[in-house]
Design a protein around this motif. Structure first.
Motif, PDB file in Angstrom:
ATOM      1  N   LEU A 179       0.822  -1.212   0.000  1.00 35.25           N
ATOM      2  CA  LEU A 179       0.000   0.000   0.000  1.00 35.25           C
ATOM      3  C   LEU A 179       0.856   1.261   0.000  1.00 35.25           C
ATOM      4  O   LEU A 179       0.613   2.177  -0.783  1.00 35.25           O
ATOM      5  N   ILE A 180       1.857   1.304   0.872  1.00 34.51           N
ATOM      6  CA  ILE A 180       2.666   2.501   1.038  1.00 34.51           C
ATOM      7  C   ILE A 180       3.729   2.641  -0.050  1.00 34.51           C
ATOM      8  O   ILE A 180       4.001   3.745  -0.541  1.00 34.51           O
ATOM      9  N   GLY A 181       4.333   1.522  -0.440  1.00 36.53           N
ATOM     10  CA  GLY A 181       5.431   1.562  -1.408  1.00 36.53           C
ATOM     11  C   GLY A 181       5.100   2.260  -2.718  1.00 36.53           C
ATOM     12  O   GLY A 181       5.838   3.151  -3.156  1.00 36.53           O
ATOM     13  N   PRO A 182       3.997   1.903  -3.378  1.00 32.46           N
ATOM     14  CA  PRO A 182       3.670   2.566  -4.644  1.00 32.46           C
ATOM     15  C   PRO A 182       3.444   4.069  -4.500  1.00 32.46           C
ATOM     16  O   PRO A 182       3.838   4.847  -5.379  1.00 32.46           O
ATOM     17  N   LEU A 183       2.813   4.486  -3.392  1.00 29.22           N
ATOM     18  CA  LEU A 183       2.612   5.920  -3.178  1.00 29.22           C
ATOM     19  C   LEU A 183       3.956   6.641  -3.078  1.00 29.22           C
ATOM     20  O   LEU A 183       4.159   7.688  -3.700  1.00 29.22           O
ATOM     21  N   MET A 184       4.866   6.092  -2.268  1.00 30.86           N
ATOM     22  CA  MET A 184       6.167   6.719  -2.085  1.00 30.86           C
ATOM     23  C   MET A 184       6.950   6.751  -3.397  1.00 30.86           C
ATOM     24  O   MET A 184       7.627   7.737  -3.704  1.00 30.86           O
ATOM     25  N   HIS A 185       6.862   5.672  -4.176  1.00 31.74           N
ATOM     26  CA  HIS A 185       7.587   5.595  -5.447  1.00 31.74           C
ATOM     27  C   HIS A 185       7.127   6.703  -6.389  1.00 31.74           C
ATOM     28  O   HIS A 185       7.948   7.439  -6.959  1.00 31.74           O
ATOM     29  N   ARG A 186       5.819   6.855  -6.541  1.00 32.26           N
ATOM     30  CA  ARG A 186       5.303   7.887  -7.446  1.00 32.26           C
ATOM     31  C   ARG A 186       5.594   9.283  -6.906  1.00 32.26           C
ATOM     32  O   ARG A 186       5.899  10.202  -7.671  1.00 32.26           O
ATOM     33  N   TRP A 187       5.520   9.447  -5.578  1.00 29.31           N
ATOM     34  CA  TRP A 187       5.771  10.756  -4.965  1.00 29.31           C
ATOM     35  C   TRP A 187       7.235  11.162  -5.117  1.00 29.31           C
ATOM     36  O   TRP A 187       7.535  12.312  -5.430  1.00 29.31           O
ATOM     37  N   LEU A 188       8.132  10.222  -4.933  1.00 29.10           N
ATOM     38  CA  LEU A 188       9.561  10.533  -5.036  1.00 29.10           C
ATOM     39  C   LEU A 188       9.973  10.868  -6.462  1.00 29.10           C
ATOM     40  O   LEU A 188      10.732  11.812  -6.699  1.00 29.10           O
ATOM     41  N   LEU A 189       9.466  10.095  -7.418  1.00 28.42           N
ATOM     42  CA  LEU A 189       9.890  10.280  -8.808  1.00 28.42           C
ATOM     43  C   LEU A 189       9.138  11.407  -9.511  1.00 28.42           C
ATOM     44  O   LEU A 189       9.638  11.953 -10.494  1.00 28.42           O
ATOM     45  N   ARG A 190       7.953  11.751  -9.039  1.00 33.08           N
ATOM     46  CA  ARG A 190       7.136  12.817  -9.645  1.00 33.08           C
ATOM     47  C   ARG A 190       6.844  12.554 -11.116  1.00 33.08           C
ATOM     48  O   ARG A 190       6.695  13.486 -11.908  1.00 33.08           O
ATOM     49  N   THR A 191       6.791  11.297 -11.504  1.00 36.42           N
ATOM     50  CA  THR A 191       6.562  10.984 -12.914  1.00 36.42           C
ATOM     51  C   THR A 191       5.091  11.109 -13.294  1.00 36.42           C
ATOM     52  O   THR A 191       4.768  11.494 -14.414  1.00 36.42           O
ATOM     53  N   LEU A 192       4.215  10.773 -12.368  1.00 43.82           N
ATOM     54  CA  LEU A 192       2.777  10.817 -12.618  1.00 43.82           C
ATOM     55  C   LEU A 192       2.086  11.443 -11.412  1.00 43.82           C
ATOM     56  O   LEU A 192       2.622  11.412 -10.299  1.00 43.82           O
TER      57      LEU A 192
END
Length: 214
Positions: A179-192
């Motif tokens: 649950l948390i991992g995908p949110l952090m991944h997208r937030w860190l990379l700012r790709t989407l």
């Protein structure tokens, strides 16, 4: 003649602490963690350096305290705005209505709102980045901020196991990372963009994988 009322030192201390917190957060947002200094915080807050050192041993301690206060206020505001009548709770901040997917979507949507909040985003990014190179700061960030929040997910997922909504062989501590991992991944990379719809999809995928198999 009425006696002169003595100044309220505790109120003055509270004002000074809040001014120092606000100054620290503003500076780390504007110039980054490394360029933020005790001298700069003191000047911005209108206090002396000795005032800061009386309460905190270091710049990292000031910023961590300031950020924890900010995150706490944001969580209180989110909780006040999302109240919806009588529901059970497995732990403070984690609803347990009996519908695991709905409960997780509510929490993840609130998390998305916090991650998109400019007041929280900049200091969070600064402390996250510095925590990668400063192991002590990173460990403190995890211990004081992340671990208490993750523990709430563990509690809710264990309750779901007891209710038969999650397989008994699932490790809740690993499952919450779905649950948390995908949110952090997208937030860190700012790709989407980080949206409520994305949070809902994460929950649907994760709950589908955690559910008992036919």
């Amino acid at each position: 003649m009425a006696p002169t009322k003595a100044p309220d030192s505790s109120r003055r201390s509270d004002r000074s602490r809040r001014a120092i917190h606000d100054a620290a957060l503003a500076l780390v947002t504007e110039v980054g963690y490394r360029r933020t200094t005790i001298e700069g915080i003191a000047a911005r807050a209108g206090v002396g350096k000795q005032t800061i050192y009386r309460w905190w041993p270091s710049k990292a301690a000031v910023l961590m305290d300031a950020f924890l206060g900010l995150a706490g206020r944001a969580a209180e505001d989110a909780g006040a705005g999302s109240g919806s009548g009588d529901t059970g709770e497995s732990a403070p901040g984690i609803p347990d209505t009996g519908d695991l997917a709905a409960d997780l979507k509510l929490v993840l949507r609130a998390t998305v709102d916090e991650m998109n909040d400019p007041a929280l985003e900049a200091p969070t990014r600064a402390l996250t980045a510095e925590g990668i190179v400063d192991a002590k700061l990173g460990a403190e960030f995890v211990h004081k901020l992340l671990d208490p929040q993750l523990a709430l997910y563990v509690t809710r997922l264990r309750a779901a196991q007891e209710a038969g909504d999650v397989r008994a062989d699932v490790d809740p501590r690993i499952a919450l990372e779905l649950l948390i991992g995908p949110l952090m991944h997208r937030w860190l990379l700012r790709t989407l963009p980080l949206t409520h719809a994305y949070a809902d999809e994460i929950v649907d995928y994760a709950v589908g994988g955690l559910a008992p198999r036919a």
